[in-house]
Design a protein around this motif. Structure first.
Motif, PDB file in Angstrom:
ATOM      1  N   UNK A   1       0.818  -1.213   0.000  1.00  0.00           N
ATOM      2  CA  UNK A   1       0.000   0.000   0.000  1.00  0.00           C
ATOM      3  C   UNK A   1       0.854   1.266   0.000  1.00  0.00           C
TER       4      UNK A   1
ATOM      5  N   UNK B   1       2.413   1.552  -3.478  1.00  0.00           N
ATOM      6  CA  UNK B   1       1.343   1.902  -4.411  1.00  0.00           C
ATOM      7  C   UNK B   1       0.935   3.362  -4.252  1.00  0.00           C
ATOM      8  N   UNK B   2       0.808   3.814  -3.008  1.00  0.00           N
ATOM      9  CA  UNK B   2       0.443   5.214  -2.751  1.00  0.00           C
ATOM     10  C   UNK B   2       1.533   6.160  -3.233  1.00  0.00           C
TER      11      UNK B   2
ATOM     12  N   UNK C   1     -10.611  -2.190   1.586  1.00  0.00           N
ATOM     13  CA  UNK C   1     -10.727  -1.506   0.289  1.00  0.00           C
ATOM     14  C   UNK C   1      -9.447  -0.846  -0.207  1.00  0.00           C
ATOM     15  N   UNK C   2      -8.600  -0.361   0.703  1.00  0.00           N
ATOM     16  CA  UNK C   2      -7.372   0.310   0.255  1.00  0.00           C
ATOM     17  C   UNK C   2      -6.424  -0.729  -0.346  1.00  0.00           C
ATOM     18  N   UNK C   3      -6.269  -1.851   0.339  1.00  0.00           N
ATOM     19  CA  UNK C   3      -5.413  -2.923  -0.178  1.00  0.00           C
ATOM     20  C   UNK C   3      -5.973  -3.492  -1.475  1.00  0.00           C
ATOM     21  N   UNK C   4      -7.303  -3.570  -1.575  1.00  0.00           N
ATOM     22  CA  UNK C   4      -7.913  -4.088  -2.804  1.00  0.00           C
ATOM     23  C   UNK C   4      -7.606  -3.161  -3.976  1.00  0.00           C
ATOM     24  N   UNK C   5      -7.640  -1.851  -3.722  1.00  0.00           N
ATOM     25  CA  UNK C   5      -7.331  -0.892  -4.786  1.00  0.00           C
ATOM     26  C   UNK C   5      -5.855  -0.981  -5.173  1.00  0.00           C
ATOM     27  N   UNK C   6      -4.976  -1.096  -4.177  1.00  0.00           N
ATOM     28  CA  UNK C   6      -3.544  -1.225  -4.466  1.00  0.00           C
ATOM     29  C   UNK C   6      -3.287  -2.509  -5.253  1.00  0.00           C
ATOM     30  N   UNK C   7      -3.920  -3.595  -4.822  1.00  0.00           N
ATOM     31  CA  UNK C   7      -3.780  -4.874  -5.514  1.00  0.00           C
ATOM     32  C   UNK C   7      -4.123  -4.733  -6.998  1.00  0.00           C
ATOM     33  N   UNK C   8      -5.199  -4.008  -7.285  1.00  0.00           N
ATOM     34  CA  UNK C   8      -5.603  -3.796  -8.674  1.00  0.00           C
ATOM     35  C   UNK C   8      -4.513  -3.125  -9.496  1.00  0.00           C
ATOM     36  N   UNK C   9      -3.773  -2.205  -8.881  1.00  0.00           N
ATOM     37  CA  UNK C   9      -2.718  -1.509  -9.627  1.00  0.00           C
ATOM     38  C   UNK C   9      -1.517  -2.427  -9.888  1.00  0.00           C
TER      39      UNK C   9
ATOM     40  N   UNK D   1      -3.175   8.127   2.933  1.00  0.00           N
ATOM     41  CA  UNK D   1      -3.105   6.738   2.488  1.00  0.00           C
ATOM     42  C   UNK D   1      -2.317   5.866   3.462  1.00  0.00           C
TER      43      UNK D   1
ATOM     44  N   UNK E   1      -3.997   2.900   5.447  1.00  0.00           N
ATOM     45  CA  UNK E   1      -3.448   1.546   5.295  1.00  0.00           C
ATOM     46  C   UNK E   1      -3.079   0.950   6.646  1.00  0.00           C
TER      47      UNK E   1
ATOM     48  N   UNK F   1      -6.173  -0.256   8.255  1.00  0.00           N
ATOM     49  CA  UNK F   1      -6.611  -1.499   7.612  1.00  0.00           C
ATOM     50  C   UNK F   1      -5.768  -2.679   8.119  1.00  0.00           C
TER      51      UNK F   1
ATOM     52  N   UNK G   1      -6.223   4.269  -5.185  1.00  0.00           N
ATOM     53  CA  UNK G   1      -5.856   3.984  -3.792  1.00  0.00           C
ATOM     54  C   UNK G   1      -6.322   5.134  -2.902  1.00  0.00           C
TER      55      UNK G   1
ATOM     56  N   UNK H   1     -10.054   5.057  -2.462  1.00  0.00           N
ATOM     57  CA  UNK H   1     -10.491   4.067  -1.474  1.00  0.00           C
ATOM     58  C   UNK H   1     -10.233   4.575  -0.057  1.00  0.00           C
TER      59      UNK H   1
ATOM     60  N   UNK I   1      -7.189  -6.280 -14.040  1.00  0.00           N
ATOM     61  CA  UNK I   1      -7.571  -5.560 -12.830  1.00  0.00           C
ATOM     62  C   UNK I   1      -9.069  -5.281 -12.884  1.00  0.00           C
TER      63      UNK I   1
END
Lengths: 236, 236, 236, 236
Positions: free
Chosen positions: A121, A124-125, A197-205, B121, B125, B128, B198, B201, D195
């Motif tokens: 995260x 990614x951020x 949700x934050x990790x899910x968004x990072x995962x997508x990237x 972020x 994170x 989370x 990110x 989210x 993604x």
């Protein structure tokens, strides 16, 4: 030799060394110890521990965190943990700090995943911030310098931010490995009923970075997931 | 007095001090300088700068970052910036490091937003991670200790992680302020055509914390957005 | 003529027609009515309504939804609404169904945004589904056919799915307009303290489509946001 | 009897009926056929198909979609598919429409997942829209009526929207089942390198509904994930 220590590439290798012909399990004797410093998923660790215990062996799952720092975290056998982490003990050669996280190899696997969530995260951020910084006409090196001078400054952002600014992604820890850890962490969170949700968004990237052909680049290459022109990404 | 320096609560206060009766603009003389160390949005900063310039004044937007560190970032008037940041200059009393980020107050506003994206972020994170840590039966203090010993360790996570573990959210920097900064950052990213999933989210979790009645608590209270039982959150 | 009806391109045009020289406001007489069927943001609608009321005029904000269906929704003046929506009334020429949504132009603007959230999310989800369908080696036309035969079938998915399968994005309703509506909806949700993570994720994909140079294509072009090879997207 | 048809609760039941004592596999004869209309994951389907083939049997994975419509989709054995779907054939009793999606049971499993992505995302988006609608002071029944009159109108939104407005979530298709399907779909998308941020966000809201104790309620209960006061959710 009463104690064997191993550090292997992945769960498959860990299991093969234990369960294979002439493997650790075959040679296990009552009271002998096996320490695995590989990163093993919680189910593999559990299976190894139970098999060795059934032959009177002792097992410690002691995954090592990061490539840059030497922090080992032990589990399962408190007494074994204490023996190997005292001054001069086996694990003191592996890491300068150790934590006993719980009575099962699953605890060690989960503790390591917690660090990997943060790592995925944060980087990614950082990629997201650098992408906006550049689009905003600011100097990313200067923004990184501010970040490093702030209460947010850390070694990870300094190192990965530099790679992003230079656009050089020689692998230290690969995109596909970081994404695998986020996948496992999201799977665990789902199992536990926690929305992440934050990790899910990072995962997508990170998945997107894989899609761009960057799976084997350093995970700082997630920066590329923010670019419009990705035509040449795969060829790098 | 040829140089006035101000640090005010919000853009409305900044504008009132400049444009109000007997305000800075009314008293501005040719060659005099006004330095605003408040955090002002890019349009307000632009408006103040243009008004003062039209009367021959000099303007520096020099927002200060963080509550914990003293880093000021200047803009607009390179010469003024240099004068006030040299040893013994006005801004050296405000912060130990300074950056000249560009020729417009918008640059200063944007640079500060970049830091705020990271802050929102990272703390989101962390919330989370702590939520999953606790659901996973691990000790959050231990995981925080590992984090702080790793390449990810920084003063922000140490401080905010402690608040989350203790569940005490006396405000240092409030939820509603951090969420406002993420909103502005997402607005900027949208304007620039950069998707920021990110941050989007993370923003959602701070909005949820506001919905739970925690808007005036410290932004570490975003941890509460991950709980099932939020019935008492508002009353805290 | 006692009733004027207008349908204009955007809020700026609406305001210019009302507030401009020889505009609607200048000519407003006691008891006369002005009906605006443009899509106007809630603040512009409010301003127009108040100005006309101050001259004794009557105002109805009656935005029309969709391009494909003729549904008008009225607001503000219940009596005026009733007069113009009865059989043979002015609005019956505009749409076959009408709803009185509340006593302020803001209600009409908000009601329309609610439909736009759904439209953006459904078409974004369809793009996501078609992208996975194609990567999975399935026939997207067949999956669309299943979808249309299911309880999820609707005219929107049939039309937009066809565009996605054919890769033809001649504009009916543009990417930049759909993204603008999602932005406004997210802004409203934020203001109301409701976290809207699904819409935020969809919004990110429309921003990405804009980044790829597809802002003026039909919003079904959000499908392109899922591709690795986007090198030629901008040139289409 | 040369053809057996089964519709079972889950993959475990499907496998037990095939591989158990006196099961389908034990009784399989050369040229006989087995049709499974259960929803089976792609690996279980593959395993069943291979086992039956090895004994000369014929297999068709023919999952049925929805509870409200009777659409069966067949796979693996084109000839068997044709025999059972012609007028008067076995599957014509099961569903009014059929699709041959590919030469492997995996194709049938994947095709069904594609529909489940859409279902989860549409109902999640509807919950989000209704939540904002209510916070905005609009009448949700009226907004639903507009939606149903628009090009987005479909049987799913009409039915699930009604449940959300009434706050009654007697289970037809449960939260935990819809979330399981989104999890599988995200897993597939990850494997394929696509993604899927909208589905990931929707998935998070269903996980949250589970966290609130609503796992066994109808999946329209995802609406509850948007409320601040969730204290009583679990008790419903």
């Amino acid at each position: 030799c009463k104690t064997t220590i191993a550090m292997l590439a992945d769960p498959a290798a860990s299991k093969s060394v234990v369960f294979g012909n002439d493997g650790v399990l075959a040679g296990m004797r009552d009271g002998h110890a096996y320490i695995d410093s590989s990163t093993v998923d919680e189910h593999s660790g559990q299976r190894i521990g139970e098999a060795l215990s059934s032959k009177g062996g002792r097992f410690l799952s002691a995954p090592v965190s990061g490539g840059w720092r030497d922090a080992a975290k032990g589990a399962l056998d408190r007494k074994l943990y204490d023996e190997v982490t005292v001054e001069g003990g086996l694990l003191t050669h592996l890491g300068h700090r150790h934590w006993f996280v719980g009575d099962s190899p699953a605890h060690a696997a989960r503790a390591k995943l917690m660090l990997q969530i943060m790592m995925g995260n944060i980087v990614g951020s950082l990629a997201e911030t650098i992408a906006v910084t550049q689009a905003a006409g600011l100097d990313p090196s200067q923004v990184l310098d501010m970040l490093n001078s702030s209460a947010m400054g850390n070694a990870l952002c300094a190192a990965k931010g530099k790679l992003m600014v230079e656009g050089k992604y020689d692998p230290n820890f690969q995109v596909y490995l970081q994404q695998k850890d986020l996948r496992l962490a999201l799977h665990l969170a789902d199992e536990l009923g926690v929305s992440a949700p934050i990790s899910a968004a990072a995962n997508g990237q990170y998945i997107r970075a894989r899609q761009l052909g960057l799976g084997n680049m350093d995970f700082a290459a997630v920066r590329k997931a923010y670019d419009a022109d990705t035509g040449t990404a795969a060829g790098e």
